[in-house]
Design a protein around this motif. Structure first.
Motif, mmCIF file in Angstrom:
data_model
loop_
_atom_site.group_PDB
_atom_site.id
_atom_site.type_symbol
_atom_site.label_atom_id
_atom_site.label_comp_id
_atom_site.label_asym_id
_atom_site.label_seq_id
_atom_site.Cartn_x
_atom_site.Cartn_y
_atom_site.Cartn_z
ATOM 1 N N UNK A 60 52.303 72.558 -24.601
ATOM 2 C CA UNK A 60 51.704 73.592 -25.484
ATOM 3 C C UNK A 60 51.180 74.758 -25.084
ATOM 4 N N UNK A 61 51.542 76.156 -25.084
ATOM 5 C CA UNK A 61 50.353 77.304 -25.074
ATOM 6 C C UNK A 61 49.529 76.982 -24.723
ATOM 7 N N UNK A 77 44.456 77.168 -21.565
ATOM 8 C CA UNK A 77 42.960 76.198 -21.657
ATOM 9 C C UNK A 77 43.431 75.682 -19.874
ATOM 10 N N UNK A 78 44.192 75.006 -19.095
ATOM 11 C CA UNK A 78 45.006 74.727 -17.663
ATOM 12 C C UNK A 78 44.491 76.108 -16.779
ATOM 13 N N UNK A 79 45.339 77.023 -17.311
ATOM 14 C CA UNK A 79 44.962 78.632 -16.507
ATOM 15 C C UNK A 79 43.350 78.742 -16.621
ATOM 16 N N UNK A 123 40.724 64.256 -21.952
ATOM 17 C CA UNK A 123 41.397 63.007 -22.423
ATOM 18 C C UNK A 123 42.782 64.020 -22.838
ATOM 19 N N UNK A 124 42.570 64.560 -23.917
ATOM 20 C CA UNK A 124 43.492 65.071 -24.495
ATOM 21 C C UNK A 124 45.047 66.127 -23.730
ATOM 22 N N UNK A 125 44.105 66.636 -23.424
ATOM 23 C CA UNK A 125 45.052 67.335 -21.933
ATOM 24 C C UNK A 125 46.045 66.076 -21.037
ATOM 25 N N UNK A 126 45.044 65.489 -20.083
ATOM 26 C CA UNK A 126 46.088 64.809 -19.538
ATOM 27 C C UNK A 126 47.329 63.860 -21.019
ATOM 28 N N UNK A 127 46.513 63.435 -21.901
ATOM 29 C CA UNK A 127 47.382 62.819 -22.728
ATOM 30 C C UNK A 127 48.790 63.817 -22.511
ATOM 31 N N UNK A 128 48.664 65.389 -23.431
ATOM 32 C CA UNK A 128 49.537 65.958 -23.940
ATOM 33 C C UNK A 128 50.855 65.685 -21.962
#
Length: 74
Positions: free
Chosen positions: A11-12, A17-19, A28-33
């Motif tokens: 998702x954009x 967020x990662x940037x 964990x929720x970002x790793x799951x995505x």
């Protein structure tokens, strides 16, 4: 799967967020995505860094890659 393949499937808001948090522990929720997009943190890909009690981290190469694809301010 390499970061170049799964990055566009995030998702954009996740990419933003990662940037913005490049180099920080990945929640964990970002790793799951990322896993849903095809990136498995257990495959030993070049983008996989360390994982421990404080969370998952991208490799130095991945941090550099994210920095390189980040939009540059005018």
């Amino acid at each position: 799967m390499s970061i170049e393949k799964w990055w566009p499937k995030l998702k954009p808001s996740t990419r933003e967020w990662l940037i913005e948090h490049n180099g920080d522990a990945v929640p964990a929720e970002v790793l799951a995505e990322i896993a849903e997009a095809g990136g498995s943190a257990t495959t030993g890909g070049w983008w996989v860094g360390s994982s421990g009690p404080s969370g998952f981290y991208f490799s130095d190469q991945a941090v550099d890659w994210i920095e390189a694809v980040s939009p540059q301010p005018p």
